[in-house]
Design an enzyme around this catalytic site. Structure first.
Site, short mmCIF file in Angstrom:
data_model
loop_
_atom_site.label_atom_id
_atom_site.label_comp_id
_atom_site.label_asym_id
_atom_site.label_seq_id
_atom_site.Cartn_x
_atom_site.Cartn_y
_atom_site.Cartn_z
N THR D 94 29.84 18.46 18.85
CA THR D 94 28.78 19.15 18.11
C THR D 94 27.54 19.14 18.99
OG1 THR D 94 29.70 18.45 16.00
CG2 THR D 94 27.39 19.11 16.01
N LYS D 170 29.25 25.40 13.16
CA LYS D 170 29.39 23.95 12.93
C LYS D 170 28.04 23.37 12.47
CE LYS D 170 30.58 19.58 13.28
NZ LYS D 170 31.34 18.90 12.25
N LYS D 239 20.62 14.10 14.07
CA LYS D 239 20.75 14.87 15.31
C LYS D 239 21.25 16.28 15.01
CE LYS D 239 24.36 15.36 17.55
NZ LYS D 239 25.66 15.35 18.22
#
Lengths: 297, 297, 297, 297
Positions: D94, D170, D239
């Site tokens: 990711t 995502k 994050k």
């Protein structure tokens, strides 16, 4: 003129005293008794109940919220029924736009006059005759009252022919004040976590771009973690924000800063901090950032 | 002292001219050429490239962002490699806390000195020597430079021994300015939908509680829908907010007002309004409330 | 049991028809006449006015808001005065926690019973007897009514002994639905600006982690820009959010997602879009991002 | 095909084991050693360093963030320099949209192939071969790899010809998950302060409108105050939100829900809670509302 004054809290008492000081014929009333004594000593008449206001040409009201004002004006006995035709109701309370509009209507039906005259300023300013007066209502009516209003404040702004416009301005002003408190709280938390002294930071801000009274006043309260005793209760600030949001709802105005402010007041209330000054919302950012919200340094 | 100046945009040119006016030995450089000519006429030397700064005792940099400053200091050729031991880099750009920290470290390794000296004020203030100077770095170093800095601004605040603390203060200050713009935008939209003239409203605010320069300046731009030409581009304001949020991220400071501000800038950018002053975010509330965002009245 | 039903909008009519279908002795009433006819054909008695409900053992109310319910129960004539001791009022409307609490109190004083029974589901679900029933009130009372409620929905949840707890759950549920709409709107705008087909994206979401009916329903409406005709009006969604925020205010619960939702509804209303489904708030993110909010692709 | 796998954290190890289980020729590498042993026992070769991947036709990478992936691909030694022409890099991490775009460009210049293949699912799903695979890149390339990908997950979505589109999907998906956690946290705090059992409330939600896995999973974690040990660390969730906001910044998409989410993660971090599951942001509303954030009941 024969003047009446209803509502002798800290603000109301100071304003009534000013009216009295310039030699007004003043009759006062307060729901709870003790408050009338100091004014009586200064020469005011004290009404036994609202019916004694039947002889008044002008009646000021300065009450804490919609419910209190509604009781005084629309209750039984209430000023609406008691005042003569042509008498003037000057409403100084911070109330909803909706109630102000309703009162205008009701007084008009009774051929009475109605001015909304909310004020900016703390009790000290009221005592010194330095309030900022915001007026909504017929200009001709205002002009008749100007001499009477002079002892209350030097600055008077007529914002519209509809009384409730003054209430809207008052609510928007308190909204602006709340944004100042919150934004100072956030920026002070940020620099403090960066190792900068918050007092020095505030000095920098207020001696340059942000040299307005409100930044000095609220910045100082936040920097000093000084929220008790309250000059203006957080619960009242919360109420005013609520009224501003109701007005925004009715007028269909999205206000992205209102949501975070609302949550600040709710967080204070959830912790049971009901006796603090509304400057306390400016310490929430420090708390959330892990700084000590109590430490005065 | 032998002074260098890198970065001759509107702010940099005005600052360099001030340094020159008090008789400084000034050598200047700018990435694109044309900008050096006016200063050359006033007596400045023009460097052919950064290598010509090897003889400078103090070099000011005033660049648009991290990337530009990084190129000038850490690029090849770059000031870090070119300057002598003991030479001083005074960085005036609005940059990230992280880059400022890194530059401090790198200069220290090369036994060079480094001060962060971001400024508040528009180009007119720079030309008049009326900037507000915010300094981070060793106090002893600052004291040596005071005479040099005097022509730039009368107000100087030393906020900490670590250079990046000045950058943090600068970013927090621009955050505060953005909150002023947004909150004025919201409250003006609210009262305007209530039928109140926004110019009169602003007059009320700024002649009473909000009598700070920033309320007058930005309130006026919002009320007049005056966002072109830009004195400070919305894209730059957006960049500064982004840097403030990065600092808040690193320091772990929740800032509820940051999110709505960020969205305002993004909405402007999504409409392609890249040439407007950052006061334009203060007109978004009116737009969302269904008011005409263009009408100057 | 002798059953009454007041409020024959789309939801109320469908629910009343279900009660009738299982052979109930049903008397109905609606403020505006026409709505009673279909039920009359199915065998329902039609009351001339609320006084005809004096013989009813159980009366359901399904009205649009506090004011309507208040008029029916507390007005003159009103159910409170009309119903016998021991009669049961089952309130299905989405109303404030405060009014529900007040009704509980008033009915108790009159020795009448009161259950709050708000429902989740659209009119189609009501017609099919597939509503989700949320019940607040005495469990023993509920148990007596279970056979009666069975035709309305198979899923029944008793959430508390105080009736208003069911109203709170209903409001919180609608708040959750609104967050689903908004979050889908934001993420779909994001990927669409990244060049991804929003229908394909929705297919991905709903066939994996977000395989809940609400994501399919509202995702589809957003992706298709299908907001007219409204199955659930944005103005009603706005009302419910307002009630949820009032409850949060009274219970002192900061809710950061409430502010942005509120602003979405206000922006819709400011543009005069009063006839759209509340899924329309899910298209606002696309609009703000500069995407075409109308294009169905 | 000769397969390589870089990055053997919990997710990577499980995925590599699946590839091995179907008889793949697999060579693995991890920055810290110990992680390779279990796979070696199952038959994988272990590379001494990245140079050993020169013979691989396909290399999967599953790393924690941009920096780690950047080191593996663009470092020295790095896959970009090591892989042959025609070799395929399948990036499952990711990461930012920007880095994915850059990698696509760099691989193209070296005549290598590049697919972005981020996944949804926790380690258990990876071990069971039940990940949701999101693919960005050339469809023809994907088709060649389908047999290889089958053991990883049954559901595969090709979202666009540009690899970075999969990364955007995502990030948007994790944003959506975070909104679910936050909204559940708010609504559960609201009803709990109204005296309703939060477990019963969750049961109601997930057996009706919100019968999606994510509501059950995160609702359960919130209701049970179960945030340790973390299945997905709050710091990683933070994050990912940061990356989603960067993407929104680049694509110019205002996202009002992002700000409050960001502040939740910052508040957690400010208290030093770095080892908790990201479900912990769903308990912040309870904490702010004055409820006990620890009590498991």
């Amino acid at each position: 003129m024969r003047i009446g004054f209803v509502g002798l809290g800290r603000m109301g008492s100071a304003m009534a005293a000013r009216l009295l000081a310039v030699g007004g014929d003043l009759k006062v009333w307060n729901r709870s008794l003790g408050r009338t004594e100091p004014l009586q000593k200064q020469g005011a008449d004290v009404a036994r109940d609202l019916r004694d206001f039947a002889d008044r040409e002008v009646v000021f009201t300065m009450l804490s919220d919609d419910a209190a004002l509604r009781a005084v004006v629309l209750g039984d006995p209430g000023l609406l029924a008691i005042l003569q035709e042509g008498a003037i109701h000057v409403s100084c309370s911070t109330i909803t736009v909706a109630l102000s509009e309703e009162l205008g209507q009701r007084h008009r039906e009774r051929r009475q006059e109605y001015l909304a005259l909310p004020v900016f300023g703390r009790p000290e300013a009221a005592a010194a005759g330095k309030l900022v007066l915001v007026v909504g209502g017929k200009l001709a009516l205002l002009d008749r009252l100007r001499p009477l209003l002079a002892p209350l404040g030097q600055q008077l702004f007529h914002v519209g022919e509809r009384p409730e416009q003054a209430n809207l301005v008052k609510l928007s002003g308190n909204f602006l004040l709340a944004t100042v408190i919150e934004s100072l709280g956030e920026s002070m938390a940020l620099v403090e976590k960066g190792g900068i002294d918050r007092h020095a930071y505030l000095e920098l801000l207020t001696s340059t771009l942000f040299s307005a009274p409100v930044y000095r006043t609220y910045g100082g309260l936040i920097a000093n973690r000084s929220v008790r005793p309250a000059a203006f209760l957080a619960t009242l600030g919360q109420k005013d924000l609520r009224l501003a949001m109701e007005a925004a709802d009715a007028l269909r105005v999205p206000m992205p800063f209102a949501g975070p402010l609302r949550d600040r007041f709710l967080a204070l209330a959830a912790r049971g901090e009901t006796d603090v000054d509304w400057a306390a919302i400016g310490i929430e950012a420090a708390r959330e950032a892990g700084l000590d919200p109590a430490k005065p340094e």
